[in-house]
Design a protein around this motif. Structure first.
Motif, PDB file in Angstrom:
ATOM      1  N   LEU A  16       0.823  -1.209   0.000  1.00 58.90           N
ATOM      2  CA  LEU A  16       0.000   0.000   0.000  1.00 58.90           C
ATOM      3  C   LEU A  16       0.859   1.262   0.000  1.00 58.90           C
ATOM      4  CD1 LEU A  16      -2.708  -1.242   2.500  1.00 58.90           C
ATOM      5  CD2 LEU A  16      -3.069  -0.711   0.081  1.00 58.90           C
ATOM      6  N   ARG A  17       1.950   1.226   0.735  1.00 56.48           N
ATOM      7  CA  ARG A  17       2.871   2.372   0.782  1.00 56.48           C
ATOM      8  C   ARG A  17       3.420   2.649  -0.610  1.00 56.48           C
ATOM      9  NH1 ARG A  17       8.022   2.337   0.452  1.00 56.48           N
ATOM     10  NH2 ARG A  17       8.333   0.196   1.108  1.00 56.48           N
ATOM     11  N   LYS A  18       3.890   1.608  -1.270  1.00 61.28           N
ATOM     12  CA  LYS A  18       4.467   1.754  -2.612  1.00 61.28           C
ATOM     13  C   LYS A  18       3.418   2.232  -3.612  1.00 61.28           C
ATOM     14  CE  LYS A  18       7.927  -1.802  -1.807  1.00 61.28           C
ATOM     15  NZ  LYS A  18       8.305  -3.209  -2.122  1.00 61.28           N
ATOM     16  N   SER A  19       2.202   1.722  -3.495  1.00 60.60           N
ATOM     17  CA  SER A  19       1.140   2.114  -4.434  1.00 60.60           C
ATOM     18  C   SER A  19       0.790   3.592  -4.297  1.00 60.60           C
ATOM     19  CB  SER A  19      -0.102   1.250  -4.247  1.00 60.60           C
ATOM     20  OG  SER A  19      -0.802   1.605  -3.076  1.00 60.60           O
ATOM     21  N   ARG A  20       1.121   4.174  -3.166  1.00 60.48           N
ATOM     22  CA  ARG A  20       0.868   5.594  -2.936  1.00 60.48           C
ATOM     23  C   ARG A  20       2.108   6.456  -3.189  1.00 60.48           C
ATOM     24  NH1 ARG A  20      -2.851   2.680  -0.987  1.00 60.48           N
ATOM     25  NH2 ARG A  20      -4.854   3.454  -0.291  1.00 60.48           N
ATOM     26  N   GLY A  21       3.169   5.802  -3.652  1.00 58.42           N
ATOM     27  CA  GLY A  21       4.383   6.531  -3.992  1.00 58.42           C
ATOM     28  C   GLY A  21       5.161   7.048  -2.799  1.00 58.42           C
ATOM     29  N   LEU A  22       5.004   6.400  -1.654  1.00 55.91           N
ATOM     30  CA  LEU A  22       5.715   6.819  -0.439  1.00 55.91           C
ATOM     31  C   LEU A  22       6.947   5.948  -0.216  1.00 55.91           C
ATOM     32  CD1 LEU A  22       2.781   7.218   2.116  1.00 55.91           C
ATOM     33  CD2 LEU A  22       4.056   9.057   1.030  1.00 55.91           C
ATOM     34  N   SER A  23       8.019   6.565   0.183  1.00 55.29           N
ATOM     35  CA  SER A  23       9.195   5.811   0.611  1.00 55.29           C
ATOM     36  C   SER A  23       8.993   5.384   2.063  1.00 55.29           C
ATOM     37  CB  SER A  23      10.451   6.682   0.509  1.00 55.29           C
ATOM     38  OG  SER A  23      10.367   7.756   1.437  1.00 55.29           O
ATOM     39  N   GLN A  24       9.793   4.436   2.514  1.00 51.40           N
ATOM     40  CA  GLN A  24       9.737   4.066   3.929  1.00 51.40           C
ATOM     41  C   GLN A  24      10.089   5.270   4.785  1.00 51.40           C
ATOM     42  OE1 GLN A  24      12.373   0.712   4.510  1.00 51.40           O
ATOM     43  NE2 GLN A  24      10.694  -0.740   4.247  1.00 51.40           N
ATOM     44  N   GLN A  58      -3.854   5.985   8.747  1.00 50.87           N
ATOM     45  CA  GLN A  58      -4.130   7.397   8.471  1.00 50.87           C
ATOM     46  C   GLN A  58      -3.147   7.955   7.444  1.00 50.87           C
ATOM     47  OE1 GLN A  58      -4.024   8.974  12.470  1.00 50.87           O
ATOM     48  NE2 GLN A  58      -6.228   8.753  12.720  1.00 50.87           N
ATOM     49  N   ALA A  59      -1.885   7.615   7.572  1.00 48.66           N
ATOM     50  CA  ALA A  59      -0.866   8.104   6.633  1.00 48.66           C
ATOM     51  C   ALA A  59      -1.105   7.578   5.227  1.00 48.66           C
ATOM     52  CB  ALA A  59       0.529   7.708   7.116  1.00 48.66           C
ATOM     53  N   LEU A  60      -1.729   6.398   5.123  1.00 49.16           N
ATOM     54  CA  LEU A  60      -2.021   5.799   3.821  1.00 49.16           C
ATOM     55  C   LEU A  60      -3.423   6.150   3.327  1.00 49.16           C
ATOM     56  CD1 LEU A  60      -0.457   2.264   4.400  1.00 49.16           C
ATOM     57  CD2 LEU A  60       0.535   4.187   3.132  1.00 49.16           C
ATOM     58  N   GLY A  61      -4.158   6.932   4.115  1.00 45.58           N
ATOM     59  CA  GLY A  61      -5.505   7.338   3.723  1.00 45.58           C
ATOM     60  C   GLY A  61      -6.525   6.224   3.820  1.00 45.58           C
TER      61      GLY A  61
END
Length: 71
Positions: A16-24, A58-61
């Protein structure tokens, strides 16, 4: 708690993090954790608290339940 469950949860967070374009690093900053902790959660090596699950969601919506569905 089963390590298998922790690994599945961690994989879901990473996906989910990657799908939202977020780095660790960005996710760690958003939830107020260090990068190592996020990495350990995603690898299934750390059992996050409920508070952390809520912050990640929350951070991932998402709703926290969305992180736990289909595990």
């Amino acid at each position: 708690m089963s390590n298998d469950f922790l690994a599945k949860f961690g994989s879901r967070v990473a996906e989910l993090r990657k799908s939202r374009g977020l780095s660790q690093e960005k996710l760690a900053f958003e939830i107020g954790m260090d990068l190592t902790s996020v990495n350990e959660i995603e690898r299934g090596k750390r059992n996050p608290t409920l508070r952390t699950v809520v912050k990640i969601a929350q951070a991932l919506g998402l709703r926290p339940a969305d992180l736990l569905s289909d595990l």
